[in-house]
Design a protein around this motif. Structure first.
Motif, PDB file in Angstrom:
ATOM      1  N   THR A  89       7.519  13.724  -7.620  1.00 60.21           N
ATOM      2  CA  THR A  89       6.512  12.807  -7.105  1.00 60.21           C
ATOM      3  C   THR A  89       7.231  11.902  -6.111  1.00 60.21           C
ATOM      4  OG1 THR A  89       5.290  12.846  -9.180  1.00 60.21           O
ATOM      5  CG2 THR A  89       4.851  10.999  -7.686  1.00 60.21           C
ATOM      6  N   LEU A  90       6.657  11.785  -4.907  1.00 55.69           N
ATOM      7  CA  LEU A  90       7.262  10.967  -3.852  1.00 55.69           C
ATOM      8  C   LEU A  90       6.284   9.889  -3.409  1.00 55.69           C
ATOM      9  CD1 LEU A  90       8.154  14.212  -3.203  1.00 55.69           C
ATOM     10  CD2 LEU A  90       9.732  12.916  -1.793  1.00 55.69           C
ATOM     11  N   GLU A  91       6.843   8.755  -3.010  1.00 53.70           N
ATOM     12  CA  GLU A  91       6.058   7.591  -2.601  1.00 53.70           C
ATOM     13  C   GLU A  91       6.488   7.168  -1.199  1.00 53.70           C
ATOM     14  OE1 GLU A  91       5.515   3.612  -5.002  1.00 53.70           O
ATOM     15  OE2 GLU A  91       7.486   3.653  -4.032  1.00 53.70           O
ATOM     16  N   ARG A  92       5.507   6.703  -0.429  1.00 48.02           N
ATOM     17  CA  ARG A  92       5.778   6.173   0.904  1.00 48.02           C
ATOM     18  C   ARG A  92       4.922   4.942   1.116  1.00 48.02           C
ATOM     19  NH1 ARG A  92       3.590   8.282   6.505  1.00 48.02           N
ATOM     20  NH2 ARG A  92       5.095   7.390   7.927  1.00 48.02           N
ATOM     21  N   LYS A  93       5.509   3.885   1.634  1.00 48.55           N
ATOM     22  CA  LYS A  93       4.768   2.662   1.926  1.00 48.55           C
ATOM     23  C   LYS A  93       3.951   2.840   3.195  1.00 48.55           C
ATOM     24  CE  LYS A  93       7.607  -0.471  -0.631  1.00 48.55           C
ATOM     25  NZ  LYS A  93       6.898  -0.171  -1.845  1.00 48.55           N
TER      26      LYS A  93
ATOM     27  N   GLY B 277      -1.344  16.504  -1.819  1.00 49.38           N
ATOM     28  CA  GLY B 277      -1.585  15.132  -1.398  1.00 49.38           C
ATOM     29  C   GLY B 277      -1.763  15.055   0.103  1.00 49.38           C
ATOM     30  N   ASP B 278      -2.074  13.877   0.577  1.00 51.48           N
ATOM     31  CA  ASP B 278      -2.313  13.650   2.000  1.00 51.48           C
ATOM     32  C   ASP B 278      -0.985  13.524   2.734  1.00 51.48           C
ATOM     33  OD1 ASP B 278      -3.786  13.221   4.292  1.00 51.48           O
ATOM     34  OD2 ASP B 278      -3.833  11.049   4.006  1.00 51.48           O
ATOM     35  N   LEU B 279      -0.771  14.394   3.699  1.00 53.70           N
ATOM     36  CA  LEU B 279       0.482  14.417   4.456  1.00 53.70           C
ATOM     37  C   LEU B 279       0.175  14.093   5.913  1.00 53.70           C
ATOM     38  CD1 LEU B 279       3.460  15.082   3.841  1.00 53.70           C
ATOM     39  CD2 LEU B 279       2.983  17.417   4.535  1.00 53.70           C
ATOM     40  N   PRO B 280       0.704  12.981   6.431  1.00 57.39           N
ATOM     41  CA  PRO B 280       0.425  12.592   7.813  1.00 57.39           C
ATOM     42  C   PRO B 280       0.797  13.695   8.814  1.00 57.39           C
ATOM     43  CG  PRO B 280       1.516  10.805   6.650  1.00 57.39           C
ATOM     44  CD  PRO B 280       1.569  12.010   5.758  1.00 57.39           C
ATOM     45  N   LEU B 281       0.037  13.774   9.894  1.00 58.84           N
ATOM     46  CA  LEU B 281       0.205  14.815  10.898  1.00 58.84           C
ATOM     47  C   LEU B 281       1.603  14.826  11.492  1.00 58.84           C
ATOM     48  CD1 LEU B 281      -1.178  17.110  12.384  1.00 58.84           C
ATOM     49  CD2 LEU B 281      -2.001  15.461  14.054  1.00 58.84           C
TER      50      LEU B 281
ATOM     51  N   GLY C  33      12.257  12.450   3.016  1.00 59.91           N
ATOM     52  CA  GLY C  33      13.104  11.264   2.890  1.00 59.91           C
ATOM     53  C   GLY C  33      13.370  10.611   4.235  1.00 59.91           C
ATOM     54  N   PHE C  34      13.626  11.414   5.244  1.00 60.29           N
ATOM     55  CA  PHE C  34      13.853  10.902   6.590  1.00 60.29           C
ATOM     56  C   PHE C  34      12.609  10.177   7.118  1.00 60.29           C
ATOM     57  CE2 PHE C  34      13.769  11.400  11.233  1.00 60.29           C
ATOM     58  CZ  PHE C  34      14.960  10.793  11.563  1.00 60.29           C
ATOM     59  N   ASN C  35      11.440  10.582   6.636  1.00 59.06           N
ATOM     60  CA  ASN C  35      10.187   9.993   7.085  1.00 59.06           C
ATOM     61  C   ASN C  35       9.651   8.912   6.139  1.00 59.06           C
ATOM     62  OD1 ASN C  35       9.049  11.397   9.629  1.00 59.06           O
ATOM     63  ND2 ASN C  35       9.997  13.028   8.442  1.00 59.06           N
ATOM     64  N   GLY C  36      10.515   8.359   5.312  1.00 60.13           N
ATOM     65  CA  GLY C  36      10.152   7.191   4.522  1.00 60.13           C
ATOM     66  C   GLY C  36       9.700   7.440   3.099  1.00 60.13           C
ATOM     67  N   TYR C  37       9.680   8.677   2.657  1.00 61.79           N
ATOM     68  CA  TYR C  37       9.313   8.956   1.267  1.00 61.79           C
ATOM     69  C   TYR C  37      10.534   8.791   0.370  1.00 61.79           C
ATOM     70  CZ  TYR C  37       4.756  10.913   2.465  1.00 61.79           C
ATOM     71  OH  TYR C  37       3.464  11.076   2.902  1.00 61.79           O
TER      72      TYR C  37
ATOM     73  N   CYS D  32       0.873  -1.174   0.000  1.00 61.56           N
ATOM     74  CA  CYS D  32       0.000   0.000   0.000  1.00 61.56           C
ATOM     75  C   CYS D  32       0.904   1.217   0.000  1.00 61.56           C
ATOM     76  CB  CYS D  32      -0.885   0.000   1.239  1.00 61.56           C
ATOM     77  SG  CYS D  32      -1.995  -1.401   1.350  1.00 61.56           S
ATOM     78  N   ASN D  33       0.708   2.094  -0.957  1.00 58.72           N
ATOM     79  CA  ASN D  33       1.571   3.262  -1.083  1.00 58.72           C
ATOM     80  C   ASN D  33       0.764   4.551  -1.037  1.00 58.72           C
ATOM     81  OD1 ASN D  33       3.967   1.718  -1.565  1.00 58.72           O
ATOM     82  ND2 ASN D  33       3.184   1.322  -3.608  1.00 58.72           N
ATOM     83  N   SER D  34       1.425   5.597  -0.594  1.00 60.40           N
ATOM     84  CA  SER D  34       0.870   6.941  -0.585  1.00 60.40           C
ATOM     85  C   SER D  34       1.764   7.793  -1.465  1.00 60.40           C
ATOM     86  CB  SER D  34       0.867   7.474   0.845  1.00 60.40           C
ATOM     87  OG  SER D  34       0.576   8.839   0.864  1.00 60.40           O
ATOM     88  N   TYR D  35       1.159   8.685  -2.226  1.00 54.99           N
ATOM     89  CA  TYR D  35       1.926   9.551  -3.121  1.00 54.99           C
ATOM     90  C   TYR D  35       1.635  11.017  -2.815  1.00 54.99           C
ATOM     91  CZ  TYR D  35       2.717   5.298  -5.730  1.00 54.99           C
ATOM     92  OH  TYR D  35       3.087   4.047  -6.081  1.00 54.99           O
ATOM     93  N   ILE D  36       2.661  11.827  -2.924  1.00 54.38           N
ATOM     94  CA  ILE D  36       2.513  13.275  -2.818  1.00 54.38           C
ATOM     95  C   ILE D  36       3.325  13.916  -3.935  1.00 54.38           C
ATOM     96  CG2 ILE D  36       2.073  13.328  -0.327  1.00 54.38           C
ATOM     97  CD1 ILE D  36       4.972  14.192   0.066  1.00 54.38           C
ATOM     98  N   VAL D  37       3.011  15.169  -4.222  1.00 49.43           N
ATOM     99  CA  VAL D  37       3.746  15.940  -5.217  1.00 49.43           C
ATOM    100  C   VAL D  37       4.323  17.164  -4.512  1.00 49.43           C
ATOM    101  CG1 VAL D  37       3.545  17.289  -7.336  1.00 49.43           C
ATOM    102  CG2 VAL D  37       2.294  15.134  -7.113  1.00 49.43           C
ATOM    103  N   LEU D  38       5.613  17.379  -4.688  1.00 50.16           N
ATOM    104  CA  LEU D  38       6.316  18.519  -4.102  1.00 50.16           C
ATOM    105  C   LEU D  38       6.789  19.413  -5.222  1.00 50.16           C
ATOM    106  CD1 LEU D  38       7.772  19.972  -1.713  1.00 50.16           C
ATOM    107  CD2 LEU D  38       9.706  18.427  -2.136  1.00 50.16           C
ATOM    108  N   GLU D  39       6.485  20.716  -5.117  1.00 49.77           N
ATOM    109  CA  GLU D  39       6.874  21.662  -6.155  1.00 49.77           C
ATOM    110  C   GLU D  39       7.594  22.856  -5.540  1.00 49.77           C
ATOM    111  OE1 GLU D  39       4.943  24.196  -9.875  1.00 49.77           O
ATOM    112  OE2 GLU D  39       3.664  22.924  -8.657  1.00 49.77           O
TER     113      GLU D  39
END
Length: 89
Positions: free
Chosen positions: A75-79, A20-24, A54-58, A3-10
Protein backbone atom coordinates in the motif's frame (compact mmCIF):
# COMPACT_ATOMS: atom_id res chain seq x y z
CA UNK A 1 -5.32 18.90 7.02
CA UNK A 2 -3.28 16.66 4.70
CA UNK A 3 -4.93 15.16 1.64
CA UNK A 4 -3.57 11.77 0.67
CA UNK A 5 -4.02 9.37 -2.21
CA UNK A 6 -3.55 5.63 -1.80
CA UNK A 7 -2.79 2.89 -4.30
CA UNK A 8 -2.11 -0.83 -3.98
CA UNK A 9 0.73 -2.45 -5.93
CA UNK A 10 0.85 -6.23 -6.32
CA UNK A 11 3.37 -8.56 -7.90
CA UNK A 12 1.94 -10.44 -10.86
CA UNK A 13 3.12 -13.52 -12.72
CA UNK A 14 4.75 -11.34 -15.33
CA UNK A 15 4.97 -7.78 -14.05
CA UNK A 16 2.82 -5.73 -11.69
CA UNK A 17 -0.77 -4.71 -10.98
CA UNK A 18 -1.75 -1.29 -9.59
CA UNK A 19 -5.17 -0.61 -8.07
CA UNK A 20 -6.35 2.92 -7.39
CA UNK A 21 -6.25 6.30 -9.10
CA UNK A 22 -2.92 6.87 -10.81
CA UNK A 23 -2.19 10.39 -12.12
CA UNK A 24 -1.57 10.65 -15.87
CA UNK A 25 1.97 12.02 -15.47
CA UNK A 26 2.92 8.91 -13.47
CA UNK A 27 1.11 6.59 -15.89
CA UNK A 28 3.37 7.95 -18.63
CA UNK A 29 6.48 6.88 -16.68
CA UNK A 30 5.52 3.19 -16.46
CA UNK A 31 6.25 1.15 -19.58
CA UNK A 32 3.48 -0.82 -21.26
CA UNK A 33 0.82 0.31 -18.75
CA UNK A 34 -2.72 -0.67 -19.66
CA UNK A 35 -6.05 -0.31 -17.88
CA UNK A 36 -7.86 -3.64 -17.52
CA UNK A 37 -10.99 -4.17 -15.42
CA UNK A 38 -10.45 -1.11 -13.17
CA UNK A 39 -6.78 -1.86 -12.53
CA UNK A 40 -3.53 -1.01 -14.25
CA UNK A 41 -1.34 -3.84 -15.52
CA UNK A 42 2.25 -3.67 -16.73
CA UNK A 43 5.01 -6.09 -17.65
CA UNK A 44 7.40 -3.86 -15.68
CA UNK A 45 9.10 -5.58 -12.74
CA UNK A 46 7.57 -4.64 -9.40
CA UNK A 47 10.82 -3.21 -8.02
CA UNK A 48 11.00 -0.83 -10.99
CA UNK A 49 7.39 0.26 -10.43
CA UNK A 50 8.17 0.87 -6.74
CA UNK A 51 11.13 3.04 -7.76
CA UNK A 52 9.03 5.04 -10.24
CA UNK A 53 6.28 5.58 -7.66
CA UNK A 54 8.82 6.56 -4.99
CA UNK A 55 10.45 9.06 -7.33
CA UNK A 56 7.00 10.57 -7.87
CA UNK A 57 6.24 11.11 -4.19
CA UNK A 58 4.68 7.83 -3.10
CA UNK A 59 5.87 6.07 0.03
CA UNK A 60 5.14 2.55 1.23
CA UNK A 61 2.86 2.60 4.28
CA UNK A 62 2.10 -1.11 4.46
CA UNK A 63 2.83 -4.47 2.88
CA UNK A 64 1.65 -8.05 3.13
CA UNK A 65 1.57 -11.32 1.22
CA UNK A 66 -1.51 -12.42 -0.67
CA UNK A 67 -2.27 -15.80 0.96
CA UNK A 68 -3.87 -17.17 -2.22
CA UNK A 69 -1.04 -16.31 -4.64
CA UNK A 70 1.89 -15.94 -2.21
CA UNK A 71 2.79 -12.65 -3.95
CA UNK A 72 3.77 -9.42 -2.23
CA UNK A 73 1.35 -6.48 -1.99
CA UNK A 74 2.23 -2.90 -1.03
CA UNK A 75 0.00 0.00 0.00
CA UNK A 76 1.48 3.35 -1.06
CA UNK A 77 0.52 6.89 -0.06
CA UNK A 78 1.08 10.21 -1.79
CA UNK A 79 0.25 13.68 -0.49
CA UNK A 80 -1.96 15.87 -2.69
CA UNK A 81 -0.09 19.16 -2.58
CA UNK A 82 -2.09 20.50 -5.52
CA UNK A 83 -5.23 20.65 -3.33
CA UNK A 84 -3.62 23.34 -1.19
CA UNK A 85 -3.51 26.72 -2.89
CA UNK A 86 -0.43 27.89 -1.01
CA UNK A 87 1.42 24.60 -1.50
CA UNK A 88 1.56 23.94 2.25
CA UNK A 89 -0.23 21.38 4.33
Amino acid sequence: MPCNSYIVLEEARQGSVIRGDLPLDIQNNIQDLRLNNHRYETGEETVNVLNILGFNGYKVVGNTINPASQRLIWTLERKYYEFHGDGHL
